[in-house]
Write an enzyme that holds these catalytic residues in place. Structure first.
Site, short mmCIF file in Angstrom:
data_model
loop_
_atom_site.label_atom_id
_atom_site.label_comp_id
_atom_site.label_asym_id
_atom_site.label_seq_id
_atom_site.Cartn_x
_atom_site.Cartn_y
_atom_site.Cartn_z
N ARG A 50 12.73 12.51 -26.21
CA ARG A 50 13.32 11.87 -25.03
C ARG A 50 14.75 11.41 -25.34
NH1 ARG A 50 13.10 6.62 -23.96
NH2 ARG A 50 11.12 6.26 -25.01
N TYR A 102 26.14 19.55 -0.71
CA TYR A 102 24.76 20.02 -0.80
C TYR A 102 23.84 18.98 -0.15
CZ TYR A 102 20.18 20.75 -2.94
OH TYR A 102 18.83 20.90 -3.15
N ASP A 173 31.64 18.28 -8.39
CA ASP A 173 30.49 19.18 -8.54
C ASP A 173 31.04 20.60 -8.68
OD1 ASP A 173 28.33 20.95 -8.07
OD2 ASP A 173 27.25 19.43 -6.92
N LYS A 198 21.65 27.19 -11.53
CA LYS A 198 22.38 28.24 -10.82
C LYS A 198 23.06 29.21 -11.78
CE LYS A 198 21.06 25.90 -7.15
NZ LYS A 198 20.49 24.64 -7.65
#
Length: 383
Positions: A50, A102, A173, A198
């Protein structure tokens, strides 16, 4: 030695093998939750996945190198990355964002960030006076460029100048162009976010997100947040993104080449009312995109003459797949009004130009003739 970006996609920040020097060409997947200590007060540098894992660390170093950033953090999704980033703000802070984002980002800001006491001004950064919206409590400007889905191009250098004038952070972004075509940190941005699902992953087979910064204080805050909330990317998914990045230059170039041919076909189609693509010479944003990016990408948005035709195309394509997401080797067609932006209020959709006649195409690496033939069949009922 400073490698060119295509070489860095293969080798990251100059690291050719894993830390044990086994000679493995493919960086290993450290599929472990925890790490043994050599002794009390001693560590191998890794304690618990983690906090950090060697596979994720190698991926983060690679992405930081591609974006020319000080640090990159890999998250379990693009939205996890943005959600963690917004933990650096506090109740009472104000953020200026572009209106065309988005839909998932808009949903996060409107339903989670505002609940946490952060306020927003959603404006058109390509037309409005951004500085007029700066308040005493404004902390950042948040943009996408090109925007999703209307492909608006925002001048990153101009936004960076405004941000610096007022002591704000500029967050960009960079999902649509990836660091292969555009590197916002080099243009004055402080933070880059992107969905690694993506173009970086590129194969529609895993989900990931990144935050990259060149500000040490922000890096330290985000490192504390990622270990505290536990949203870091898992080792196997980190390896999948590493594998995808190796072919990023080839995929970006081929998919862009296909996009240009499809755009040319759409522009000649009498049933297409508008094509939104930054690479159309003379279009709004064309010159800005040329100045700040080395390519126009493979995302195309277009508006057809009726809702009925839009639905017919979605149901008639055979090779092109009707699905959410983008940036993979397969060409996907999306209906923003009911998919990616379904939770955005209708009045905002219409204000941004997102009607029930608008379709978004993520061009893959198939033969362009096959893609155009598929679109032709869908438009004209050809067999």
């Amino acid at each position: 030695m400073e490698y060119q970006i295509a070489t860095r996609c293969l080798y990251g920040a100059g690291e050719h093998t894993d830390k044990e020097k086994t000679g493995a060409v493919s960086f290993p997947i450290y599929q472990t939750a925890t790490f043994a200590h050599p002794g009390v007060g001693q560590s191998t540098g890794y304690d618990y996945s983690r906090l950090q894992n060697p596979t994720r660390e190698h991926l983060e170093n690679t992405v930081a190198s591609l974006e020319n950033g000080l640090d990159a953090l890999a998250f379990s999704s693009g939205m996890a990355a943005i959600a963690a980033l917004f933990e650096i703000f506090k109740p009472g802070d104000h953020i200026i964002t572009d209106a065309d984002l988005y839909g998932g980002s808009i949903r996060l800001f409107d339903n989670v960030s505002e609940k946490n006491g952060i306020s927003f001004s959603h404006i058109d950064c390509t037309r409005e006076n951004v500085e007029a919206y700066v308040k005493d409590n404004t902390k950042a400007i948040y943009i996408e460029t090109p925007t999703n889905p209307m492909m608006n191009v925002i001048d990153i250098r101009k936004m960076a100048e405004i941000a610096k004038r007022h002591g704000l952070l500029l967050i960009v972004d960079n999902t649509f162009l990836s660091p292969y075509f555009q590197r916002p940190l080099e243009l004055g941005a402080d933070i880059v976010v992107c969905s690694g699902t993506k173009f970086l992953g590129g194969h529609n087979d895993t989900i990931a997100g990144f935050v990259v910064t060149n500000v040490k204080e922000i890096s330290e805050k985000l490192r504390f947040i990622i270990k505290t909330v536990g949203s870091g990317l898992a080792p196997f998914d980190s390896w999948l993104i590493l594998r995808g990045i190796k072919t990023l230059p080839l995929r970006m170039e081929k998919s862009q080449e296909n996009a240009k041919e499809i755009v040319a076909w759409l522009l000649e189609n009498p049933h297409v009312k508008q094509v939104y693509y930054p690479g159309i010479e003379g279009s709004k944003g064309y010159e800005i995109c040329k100045r700040q990016a080395s390519g126009f990408g493979s995302m195309i948005t277009f508006e057809v003459e009726s809702r009925e035709l839009a639905l017919k195309i979605l149901e008639s394509v055979r090779l092109i797949q009707f699905a959410e997401s983008l940036g993979g080797v397969e060409t996907l067609i999306t209906y923003p009004a009911v998919q990616t932006h379904a939770d955005v209020p209708k009045e905002i959709l219409l204000e941004n130009g997102i009607t029930d006649k608008v379709l978004r195409l993520s061009t893959g690496i198939e033969d362009s003739k096959d893609l155009i033939d598929d679109l032709r069949r869908a438009f004209y009922d050809e067999r």
